[in-house]
Design a protein around this motif. Structure first.
Motif, PDB file in Angstrom:
ATOM      1  N   ARG A   1       0.832  -1.206   0.000  1.00 31.11           N
ATOM      2  CA  ARG A   1       0.000   0.000   0.000  1.00 31.11           C
ATOM      3  C   ARG A   1       0.866   1.255   0.000  1.00 31.11           C
ATOM      4  O   ARG A   1       0.559   2.228  -0.695  1.00 31.11           O
ATOM      5  N   ARG A   2       1.929   1.248   0.784  1.00 32.15           N
ATOM      6  CA  ARG A   2       2.808   2.416   0.875  1.00 32.15           C
ATOM      7  C   ARG A   2       3.479   2.708  -0.470  1.00 32.15           C
ATOM      8  O   ARG A   2       3.755   3.870  -0.799  1.00 32.15           O
ATOM      9  N   LEU A   3       3.706   1.672  -1.255  1.00 29.81           N
ATOM     10  CA  LEU A   3       4.370   1.847  -2.549  1.00 29.81           C
ATOM     11  C   LEU A   3       3.382   1.978  -3.695  1.00 29.81           C
ATOM     12  O   LEU A   3       3.787   1.942  -4.862  1.00 29.81           O
ATOM     13  N   GLY A   4       2.090   2.114  -3.394  1.00 30.23           N
ATOM     14  CA  GLY A   4       1.127   2.452  -4.426  1.00 30.23           C
ATOM     15  C   GLY A   4       0.234   1.339  -4.920  1.00 30.23           C
ATOM     16  O   GLY A   4      -0.540   1.549  -5.858  1.00 30.23           O
ATOM     17  N   ALA A   5       0.282   0.167  -4.326  1.00 26.38           N
ATOM     18  CA  ALA A   5      -0.580  -0.935  -4.781  1.00 26.38           C
ATOM     19  C   ALA A   5      -2.030  -0.678  -4.387  1.00 26.38           C
ATOM     20  O   ALA A   5      -2.320  -0.008  -3.389  1.00 26.38           O
TER      21      ALA A   5
ATOM     22  N   ALA B   1      -3.007  -5.530  -2.167  1.00 23.88           N
ATOM     23  CA  ALA B   1      -2.475  -5.531  -0.804  1.00 23.88           C
ATOM     24  C   ALA B   1      -3.131  -6.595   0.069  1.00 23.88           C
ATOM     25  O   ALA B   1      -2.513  -7.078   1.022  1.00 23.88           O
ATOM     26  N   VAL B   2      -4.368  -6.961  -0.254  1.00 24.63           N
ATOM     27  CA  VAL B   2      -5.055  -8.003   0.515  1.00 24.63           C
ATOM     28  C   VAL B   2      -4.754  -9.384  -0.046  1.00 24.63           C
ATOM     29  O   VAL B   2      -4.438 -10.326   0.697  1.00 24.63           O
TER      30      VAL B   2
ATOM     31  N   VAL C   1       7.393  -6.193  -5.046  1.00 23.38           N
ATOM     32  CA  VAL C   1       7.324  -4.732  -5.226  1.00 23.38           C
ATOM     33  C   VAL C   1       6.969  -4.325  -6.653  1.00 23.38           C
ATOM     34  O   VAL C   1       6.103  -3.457  -6.854  1.00 23.38           O
ATOM     35  N   PRO C   2       7.597  -4.889  -7.709  1.00 19.11           N
ATOM     36  CA  PRO C   2       7.246  -4.444  -9.067  1.00 19.11           C
ATOM     37  C   PRO C   2       5.796  -4.676  -9.458  1.00 19.11           C
ATOM     38  O   PRO C   2       5.308  -4.073 -10.421  1.00 19.11           O
ATOM     39  N   LEU C   3       5.100  -5.546  -8.725  1.00 18.06           N
ATOM     40  CA  LEU C   3       3.700  -5.827  -9.058  1.00 18.06           C
ATOM     41  C   LEU C   3       2.772  -4.685  -8.659  1.00 18.06           C
ATOM     42  O   LEU C   3       1.628  -4.636  -9.105  1.00 18.06           O
ATOM     43  N   CYS C   4       3.258  -3.760  -7.821  1.00 12.70           N
ATOM     44  CA  CYS C   4       2.398  -2.691  -7.310  1.00 12.70           C
ATOM     45  C   CYS C   4       1.775  -1.865  -8.430  1.00 12.70           C
ATOM     46  O   CYS C   4       0.587  -1.530  -8.393  1.00 12.70           O
TER      47      CYS C   4
END
Length: 491
Positions: free
Chosen positions: A199-203, A208-209, A458-461
């Motif tokens: 969530r912090r990185l934009g997902a 995120a769930v 992370v890249p999936l965000c």
């Protein structure tokens, strides 16, 4: 005496009927207003981030508890992955005893290995270390009574001992059961940390769930979080290490969270340094990318938000590299200077024997093993397709961000490229590191590379942004969760 009856006129009856209808309408309207008010209040309460995170944390706690307990009740024997030595270290820690090189296992762990056995699944494949009796001699135990738990610092063993004590004291659990249940706590914290980082990185919320649920349902986490092992902290350690570095590069955190987190988790288990190195590779790749872009820029104006890209100052770069790597060697230095006795313990690993084919063939080991459990030692549960699908999804997100013409930032693209490099190189680097430092031949193990799961996540965000994609990920996560809970599998 006659009773008089008052008869109503048609007009009076009509007026009374209208009044009753009006009263019913008012009642229905008030009821609707009350329902709408409750709905609005519920919506406003759920809109608070704190409430959302409390609800999500509760869901993750339930999932981690169910997965861990379901597996524990079906697999009473000790894990072949050194649980015999680790439960002995926890037993010692409850007596404030630290394991050093040359120590031997106590009778508690020996009796467990002799009575429960060591292995998975098929009872005929279990290994019983000696005869089930109150006393088991050195000759019947693994490595002749010596413990190999000294390879790890006492941090995990003492934490597990302290966390197990309330379960033993108030619920009358055996130490092995209470200690295994602590793995559910570490898995829960890892899931919450992963969701927070995403969530912090934009997902989006769907990612995120769903992604932490899917990750926690992979068979590898039954090996690390349903048994007693320092690997139980893999997901939490990797997530916090990577998040602290990315947030530093984005200018949201200072260097100290990354340094502190890296030292703590590398002290708990040295192999967590793999994730520290991956974070430093990202920092180096990002720095080189920014310098090259600035060098190639012809005009004096910043483009693509380059004016907001921060580069580490020289002292920060030195501190970010030197302090975490130096901190990771703290226990190795202590261990080298605190030998408990003259050791005639046989070697645990064969001597190093490097060859080019072995090193080359390990390039894809991280991708094959990162979610996998084990397919040996008499396992009877069916093979799962979920690990292969999930790792393919994560690799696709990293490749798309690193190489394709998609909407992304300089930081995201640099991270995706460094992630692919780190996950590809960790196999050969592991083989070379153990050969050079310890003189031992060791292949890539899933519990070593699981700390890199957040690197791939992370890249999936920025890729799964549509509702359909999030919905499919949620369906996949629910399917993986059901499969894991139903079969209690690790292969």
């Amino acid at each position: 005496m006659e009773t008089s009856h008052v008869e109503q006129t048609p007009a009076e009856e009509s007026s009374e009927s209208a009044a009753e209808e009006h009263s019913d309408v008012d009642y229905d309207k008030n009821a609707d207003d009350n329902r709408n008010l409750r709905a609005r209040l519920s919506g406003r309460i759920l809109a608070f981030p704190q409430v959302q995170w409390i609800a999500l944390s509760g869901l993750f706690a339930l999932i981690s508890g169910v997965l861990t307990y379901r597996f524990m009740e079906r697999h009473l024997p000790l894990s072949v992955v050194d649980e015999f030595q680790y439960i002995d270290a926890v037993n010692k820690a409850q007596r404030w005893d630290v394991v050093f090189t040359g120590d031997k296992t106590d009778q508690y762990a020996r009796v467990l290995a002799a009575c429960r056995g060591v292995g998975y699944g098929d009872p005929s494949k279990l290994i019983f270390q000696g005869t089930c009796a109150p006393y088991v001699p050195d000759s019947d135990t693994f490595i002749y009574g010596y413990t190999s738990a000294d390879i790890h610092s006492p941090a995990y063993f003492f934490l597990t001992g302290w966390m197990s004590w309330p379960l033993q004291r108030f619920f009358h659990m055996e130490l092995i059961t209470a200690a295994r249940l602590t793995g559910a706590v570490w898995l829960w914290l890892g899931m919450v940390a992963l969701a927070w980082m995403l969530r912090r990185l934009g997902a989006r919320w769907g990612v995120a769930v769903a992604l932490p649920i899917a990750v926690a349902s992979m068979p590898g986490f039954r090996l690390t979080n349903a048994y007693v092992t320092p690997d139980a902290l893999n997901l939490l350690a990797g997530t916090l290490i990577i998040a602290s570095m990315v947030l530093y590069v984005r200018g949201e955190w200072s260097i100290w969270p990354f340094i502190g987190i890296s030292i703590v988790f590398s002290f708990v288990k040295f192999q967590n340094v793999f994730c520290v190195v991956a974070a430093l590779v990202f920092l180096a790749w990002y720095t080189i990318t920014v310098l090259v872009r600035r060098r190639l820029r012809r005009d004096g104006e910043a483009t693509d938000g380059e004016s907001r890209l921060r580069l580490p100052r020289l002292w920060e770069a030195i501190a970010l590299v030197v302090l975490p790597l130096a901190g990771s060697t703290i226990w190795m230095v202590i261990r080298a200077h605190t030998v408990a006795a003259v050791v005639d313990r046989p070697p645990l690993d064969p001597p190093a024997n490097l060859d080019g084919l072995t090193v080359f063939s390990s390039l894809d080991d991280a991708y094959q093993l990162v979610f996998a459990g084990t397919g040996w030692s008499g396992l009877t549960s069916p093979w799962s397709i979920f690990p292969n699908v999930l790792v393919a999804l994560l690799i696709a997100g990293a490749v798309a961000t690193a190489m394709f013409d998609v909407k992304t930032t300089v930081i995201e693209r640099a991270f995706a490229r460094s992630a692919l490099l780190s996950c590809t190189a960790v196999g050969p680097m592991t083989i070379l590191f153990f050969a050079i430092v310890f003189g031992a031949r060791t292949g890539v193990l899933n519990r070593y590379v699981m700390v890199l799961i957040p690197v791939l996540a992370v890249p999936l965000c920025g890729r799964l942004t549509g509702k359909a994609a999030q919905g499919l990920l949620m369906i996949f996560a629910v399917g993986a969760l059901y499969y894991a809970a139903h079969f209690a599998y690790i292969n």
